[in-house]
Design an enzyme around this catalytic site. Structure first.
Site, PDB file in Angstrom:
ATOM      1  N   GLU A  69       0.818  -1.214   0.000  1.00 15.32           N
ATOM      2  CA  GLU A  69       0.000   0.000   0.000  1.00 15.32           C
ATOM      3  C   GLU A  69       0.851   1.265   0.000  1.00 15.32           C
ATOM      4  O   GLU A  69       0.517   2.250  -0.671  1.00 15.32           O
ATOM      5  CB  GLU A  69      -0.915  -0.017   1.231  1.00 15.32           C
ATOM      6  N   ASP A  70       1.970   1.261   0.742  1.00 10.97           N
ATOM      7  CA  ASP A  70       2.714   2.503   0.984  1.00 10.97           C
ATOM      8  C   ASP A  70       4.121   2.526   0.394  1.00 10.97           C
ATOM      9  O   ASP A  70       4.829   3.523   0.552  1.00 10.97           O
ATOM     10  CB  ASP A  70       2.813   2.764   2.490  1.00 10.97           C
TER      11      ASP A  70
END
Length: 693
Positions: free
Chosen positions: A121-122
């Site tokens: 996600e990051d």
């Protein structure tokens, strides 16, 4: 973490992770610095995850730590340079989440995915990289907890993220375990956020995450989340509760003395048990203060008794109820009938000679582990899967730990494509905090929320085919579709053969499950003429009266008396009967079993002996209950005529929820033919019961 610790630092006995090896609470800033420095040797675990390894080995002594080392190195290198809003290195977040799960006893695959849960996600790490390095299961779990892109979904990103996680949870409950631990750590560090953002996150936690933690049985996470949400959304009540607990801390606590008495009783009985005092958490204290008013010292905690075997639980219960005064209304057996979230324990309360009432929980150590950690304590749900099934990532994964409520949720979410509808219905579904189990006629079971009706059972069992449901039998007795079901009921759903059958708008008033409500609403939208139709319009009963009546064939031992067969029970030969003299000198004849017999005797009516004439003809009133359909009255009348029986009168009541009630007064040439007549009427399609009036 303790599921019931009011103040974790003040009650180390309620925190097993502090009790084991004397560990102190983690300094996340120190861990962050250690994370940035990296390991001193490639052959040992990085210092930053030493606490995770220690907690993991406490539950799984033989676990292979090498995969955790590789996961940590990937996570640390991927998040390097990222900082949390609190000022800590970002790697402290996956470390803290993983430690939470390790202390609950999660297995290695869950911890590996937890360390990596934010990488896709990051960071620049891809799912393909995770799959290549750690396998399909870790990849599946990481994908399940990865949020959808806000740039793609806009305002619908949050509900669609939860939809994605819930669908993944339906295939692997470990997805939601990581999400709950993730939210717990975020809630612990929420103080750096703006107040309005704190409130928004706390409300979602209250409405969605806490109910999910309860349903998955993860009480250790649920109770701490409750306290954190309580402090944000109700700060004044939180402060008053904290002041109440602080005031109690300065008073004498009777629970340790009661616990000592319990230990003595069990030791003398030869029962090996561990007795603990478990302080209540803030929300629990707040709730009982609202129901009980002023609290006494024993209200601030409960006594927990841990034993080895199930039978020991009942042995402890017997000793407690023998040596103390039990509060009978407080006894609950969740061992014989576990809660729908896996919870098992015996609950009771005992009164002491000093007047204190102590709540007591009795469970085995395994039950205690499941009560604290829920599905996390179940380990790897695929440990027994075949290699071929585990190797195919595209094959549907059927989680053996999936509870019934989750299966229902996964079914109805497919019919709610609109994110707003999904989000609203999800919160309403999760607000149902109790579940019942009903048995199907074919031997299967249905899990339904408390308050569910036969309509909900129909859609749970038959899906859209339930549009044609026209009735139900509950525990063998016919009932309306709107009837609520109770835990343990047996329900048989009756479907119409007519393909044009469909639900009415009134069904929405009695449907409780989202699946039923969504299916009914969609059908009514596609059939507007049925949605506008009213089924409540008053209609007069249809009556058909014959041209001649039959005379009574009973004789009274009273000269010249007029004899009448009672309409309430319509006796026929060879029924045992009783006669009573009524106004006008007539004799009314009732069956012996008729309730009117007792009433006649109670008011002092004169009893008259009666007997049947030698002739075999008789008159009888029958009730036929059926499902409405065209030509039903004609078919019933034809069946009666084929038996050589004359219809004296017939009344057909207006349909109610698709059911029709017919009342026939019939003249039989021979009373012996009554059973055959009733069988012939029951054989008419749509008729489900025929009985004497």
């Amino acid at each position: 973490m303790s599921a019931e610790a009011t103040n974790p630092e003040a009650h180390p006995e309620a925190r097993p992770e502090l009790r084991r090896r004397g560990r102190s609470r983690l300094d996340l800033r120190r861990l962050g610095r250690a994370a940035l420095l990296g390991p001193t040797s490639r052959d040992r675990l990085p210092d930053a995850i030493g606490h995770v390894a220690e907690a993991h080995r406490a539950h799984h002594p033989d676990a292979d730590m090498s995969i955790l080392r590789r996961a940590y190195l990937l996570a640390e290198s991927s998040h390097r340079g990222q900082m949390r809003k609190s000022g800590e290195p970002y790697i402290t977040h996956p470390l803290a989440v993983t430690l939470i799960l390790a202390e609950l006893g999660a297995e290695t695959t869950t911890l590996t995915a937890s360390l990596l849960h934010d990488t896709v996600e990051d960071t620049d790490v891809t799912l393909d990289q995770v799959r290549a390095e750690f396998g399909d299961e870790v990849c599946f779990i990481v994908d399940g907890v990865t949020k959808v892109e806000k740039i793609d979904y806009g305002a619908a990103a949050e509900p669609e993220t939860f939809r994605k996680m819930l669908v993944a949870t339906g295939n692997d409950v470990r997805v939601m375990s990581i999400k709950l631990a993730d939210r717990l750590h975020n809630m612990r560090t929420l103080g750096v956020m703006r107040p309005e953002k704190q409130a928004r996150i706390a409300k979602v936690t209250r409405d969605v995450l806490i109910p999910l933690a309860e349903r998955l049985g993860v009480q250790a996470l649920k109770t701490e989340l409750e306290d954190l949400v309580f402090a944000i959304l109700h700060p004044e009540e939180y402060e008053s509760t904290r002041a109440l607990i602080a005031a109690h801390a300065g008073e004498r606590d009777p629970l340790p003395g009661i616990a000592d008495s319990v230990r003595t009783v069990l030791r003398e009985a030869g029962i090996t048990a561990e007795v603990q005092v478990r302080p209540r958490h803030f929300v629990s204290v707040h709730r009982i203060s609202r129901t009980r008013g002023e609290l006494r010292g024993s209200d601030f905690g409960r006594i927990l008794i841990l034993v080895g075997e199930n039978a020991d639980c009942y042995g402890v219960l017997g000793e407690l109820h023998t040596c103390f005064t039990p509060v009978v209304s407080e006894f609950k057996d969740f061992i014989a009938t576990p809660k729908f979230n896996l919870y098992q324990s015996l609950h009771t309360a005992v009164a002491t000679p000093e007047g204190y009432v102590a709540e007591v929980i009795v469970r085995t150590r395994q039950m205690h582990r499941v009560a604290e950690a829920g599905v996390v304590a179940l380990g790897n749900p695929y440990a027994t899967a075949t290699p071929d099934a585990a190797a195919d990532p595209d094959e549907e994964r059927v989680d053996p730990t999936r509870p019934g409520w989750l299966s229902r949720l996964l079914d109805w979410q497919q019919s709610a494509p609109d994110p707003d509808t999904f989000w609203t219905v999800l919160r309403a579904e999760l607000a149902q905090d109790r579940e019942i189990t009903v048995f199907r006629a074919d031997g299967g079971t249905l899990g339904l929320p408390a308050g569910a009706s036969c309509i909900d059972a129909a859609y749970a069992q038959h899906g859209e085919a339930a549009h044609g449901c026209i009735g139900a039998r509950v525990n063998g007795r016919l009932t309306s579709l709107s009837s609520p079901l109770s835990d343990g009921d047996t329900v048989q759903l009756l479907l119409a053969q007519d393909a044009s059958s469909g639900p009415s708008a009134e069904w929405l008033d009695h449907a409780r499950t989202p699946a039923a409500r969504i299916a009914i609403s969609r059908w009514l939208e596609s059939h507007p003429e049925r949605a506008m139709a009213t089924t409540t319009a008053a209609r007069a009963p249809l009556s058909v009266v014959g041209v001649r009546g039959g005379g009574a064939n009973a004789v009274a031992d009273l000269p010249d008396a007029t004899v009448r067969l009672a309409g309430c029970c319509t006796p026929v030969p060879p029924d045992a009967v009783a006669g009573f003299l009524v106004r006008g000198g007539a004799v009314t004849v009732h069956r012996i079993q008729c309730a009117a017999v007792a009433q006649m005797r109670a008011v002092g009516r004169t009893s008259v002996a009666v007997h049947w004439r030698a002739t075999a003809d008789c008159r009888v009133t029958l009730l036929a209950e059926s499902f409405g359909r065209p030509h039903l009255l004609a078919d019933l009348t034809e069946a009666i005529a084929r038996e050589g029986v004359e219809v004296v009168s017939a009344t057909v009541e207006p349909p109610v929820e698709g059911r029709v009630r017919h009342t026939y007064t019939l003249q039989l040439p021979d009373a012996a033919g009554l059973p055959a007549l009733m069988r012939a009427m029951r054989d008419v399609p749509g008729v489900y019961d025929v009985s004497r009036a």
